[in-house]
Design a protein around this motif. Sequence first.
Motif, short mmCIF file in Angstrom:
data_model
loop_
_atom_site.label_atom_id
_atom_site.label_comp_id
_atom_site.label_asym_id
_atom_site.label_seq_id
_atom_site.Cartn_x
_atom_site.Cartn_y
_atom_site.Cartn_z
N TRP A 172 -7.01 -7.29 -4.59
CA TRP A 172 -6.14 -6.11 -3.86
C TRP A 172 -7.12 -5.32 -3.02
O TRP A 172 -8.14 -5.39 -2.75
N THR A 191 0.59 -1.36 0.08
CA THR A 191 0.09 -0.07 0.11
C THR A 191 0.68 1.11 -0.03
O THR A 191 1.98 1.43 0.85
N PHE A 200 -1.95 -4.13 -8.75
CA PHE A 200 -1.83 -4.13 -7.25
C PHE A 200 -1.68 -5.61 -7.01
O PHE A 200 -2.35 -6.60 -7.34
#
Length: 893
Positions: free
Chosen positions: A709, A655, A674
């Motif tokens: 994700w 993140t 992601f």
Amino acid sequence: MIHWIISCLIYAKAASSCLSVRRPAIWLNVFPHFSSFRAKSKYALNCSGRSSELNKIGLTMCGFLLVLLPFPVFATVLKSDTTWSGTVFITDDILVSEGVTLTIEPGTKIRVIPAESTKTDPEYVSSLTEITVRGSLIANGEKASPVEFLVEGEKRSAWAGIIVDGGKAVLDSTIISDAETGVYVLRGSLVMSGSLLKQNRYGITVQGHEAVARVTTTRVEDNDYGVFLLNGAKIESTENIIKENRKKDRFTSAAKDYHLQEREYSAGPENRGKSRVYADEAMLGMTVWQGRIQVNGIIRVPENSRLIILPGTVIEFSRKDTNKDGIGENGLLVQGSIIAKGTKENPIIFRSSEKQGKMGDWDSINILNSDKGQNLIEYCQIEDAYRGLHFHFSNVAVADSVLRNNYRGMQFQESVVEIRGTWFYRNKSAFQARDSEIIFSDNVIYHNYAGMNIFRNSITLRGTSIVNNYLEGMRVREGLPIVDRNFIDGNRHGVMVSDAFYGEYTDNVISHNLESGMSLKGTESVEISGNVIQGNGINGMNIQDSSGAIQGNLITDNAERGIGVLSFQGVITGNNVLRNGLYNLGIDGATDVSARMNWWGGGDVRATIYDKEKDPSKGRADYLPMLDKPIAFTWPLNRLSADTKWYGDVVIKETISVDPGVNLVISPKSRVLFSEGAGIAAKGKILARGEKDAGISFTSFQGQGPDLWQEILLDHATGSEFLNCLFENATWALHIHFTDITIENCTFRNNGGGLRFTSGPIEIRHSLFEKNGIGIRAFRGTALITGNVLTGNGTGIFVREKGSGLTITKNNLFANSEYNVRLGDFNDEDVHAIKNWWGTLIPADTIYDARREPGIGTVLYEPFEQQPFSIEFSPDTSMGQVRQSGERGVTGK
């Protein structure tokens, strides 16, 4: 020995010149004078050419002195008003102190003997010979008898020039040549008239809000660069001629100051009094300091002795300056060991005892020959010193500390050092090290004149922010550096590497530096990979006389050249190089450059390359074959602290946070991929403006399926925008808190949830929500939801609480498996949802509200549409999948 012989030859040559002139000449910096910890003052030898007999005597004396002395690399501090006339030889730095005036008479020639060394004096700016002005420099040249600064010899850019650092320089009819910068104003003022700056690298540089200049009837020509104005500096320019400079006549640039929240520790209550007062004293055995300590001398901790400083202790040094050079002399000299272990709640403070402390009030914490055990400096704040921490032949760990308002924050050599979690800010020079083994991790180097200077070290530098330093962020010479995952932004130069035969520079963000992002000179076998080199003021990379591998980097949006090459024998391959101002690749030398298999951003690639085809004297860029699509670039850092642009395929492994005030711009045709558990948490703006036929997608790196994700969280990120974007495979694609935002012509598909929000206001227009667990979820929000299609989800719109701020109108809201709209158990307000098309079923049958659970509010859906709205979507936004699905639910027909 070789240095000594060369030095003697240079001095003998200068001595001969000095003794042969008709007018008196001044020889500066022949006698070095040592104090306890450093060379701080010099004397001058006056050589007069009034008679041949004096010449013989003087030459004999000079020769005798040169035999006795080692080659001098020390500086002269002018402590009283001084006048120069005739011919003046300068062999090393000159510092005009505060309150002192140096006056130069008409016709004076200042001859600089070039000397680049590894000198370590913190009060100076350059490793070249310089004249630093903190008082006043008055050059009273006349048109017929100008004052002239020139180099003794033929080497260009061989001295630093005149550096105005808090003082003022008044230069009339003055000629300055062969300098790195003719006049460099960092703080203070320059008044120049009727002068000439020529054959310098930079003619005039004025930097920062504290620097002003007034220049009239002056010629700035035949330099590499003419006039540079940096970081908001002001110049009043009248009737000047600034032309025929080789690279650029004028240049203005400013770096964004990100106003980092500087770490600062506070001392305990001021009314506790002094626990003890010390003068010059040796601490034998083990000594413990606690409370408030006053130091009025030099405290020595001899070998086999130990000084322990307990949390909350405040150590104050009085100012003593016996030789009047502006530098205090009191301090600590540790030859045994020191343990200064504060805590976050009770830090240890080292500072000046003066009412208005300033840098240089005291000397340093000197740790010498202390390598039997590790010395520890933890949760300490060191300020107002000449060198905050200074050690030789020692083993030292520094953690979670602050070094600020010192001439130099930290300096050491021949040591084993670990520095982590420490802030260096508002020092003249943050950090200098040589011949040492260093671990340097998770530190901040911010708002210093100079950042890091690393010479012949084995260093691992990781996770560090080097931001908004006036000169270079990081200078590396020789050694074995591993430079990994650092943020280097807003300095004048980002990273400068010279004479290095090895080194790895990987996964760094090097952005928005005023001139160059990264410079390589005289390097071999250097690896440059996985870096972001973006938005620098002139060139992203400068390469000269180097070899190595430049691979897998993102090099974009630099003002002139992405990569500028004078000579390079390595390979440039597998990079994304695009959107640079003049050229993606510019060759300025005669050597061919290998640059195969890069992605140049599409379009007319040939036009973005400067080589032999544009100038037959240049080398050729061997850029074919080239990639027809971008490499998948893994973003190296988990925090965006500067304005950033993403292009092509960007892989997010963990993140990423976007700091307040920072803009993340995602270009059309980009894909953000992601990894599992990754996402974006933004307090700054995200501007994802795809185009109708060039959308942006946010999707999983692993494949297809929900919850692969996390989410894109926008928290107080007002001004963000998503246009022509695809969101798929997320837990929650968009999660919005307290943000004024527009989402338009986007597709949310195959997510656990498409979009959820709190507060607002939000506008959601002409977007598709399909195959999500929940299309849209509102909690105490204000939103306009119009012109959208919500179909094939578990629940189309879920209103958890306080739904009266929603306006849901002119949407196709149909065929969601549970409910088209569901009100939550705690929603006690009605929801306005008129003029929507609810499919072929009775609208009330597709809604969960007070009709099914009394007390939770009612969806006001009448009047409603009998036919679906015709709502078209960009084919590229839906990545072709809606068209391939065969479902007519997109338009409802």
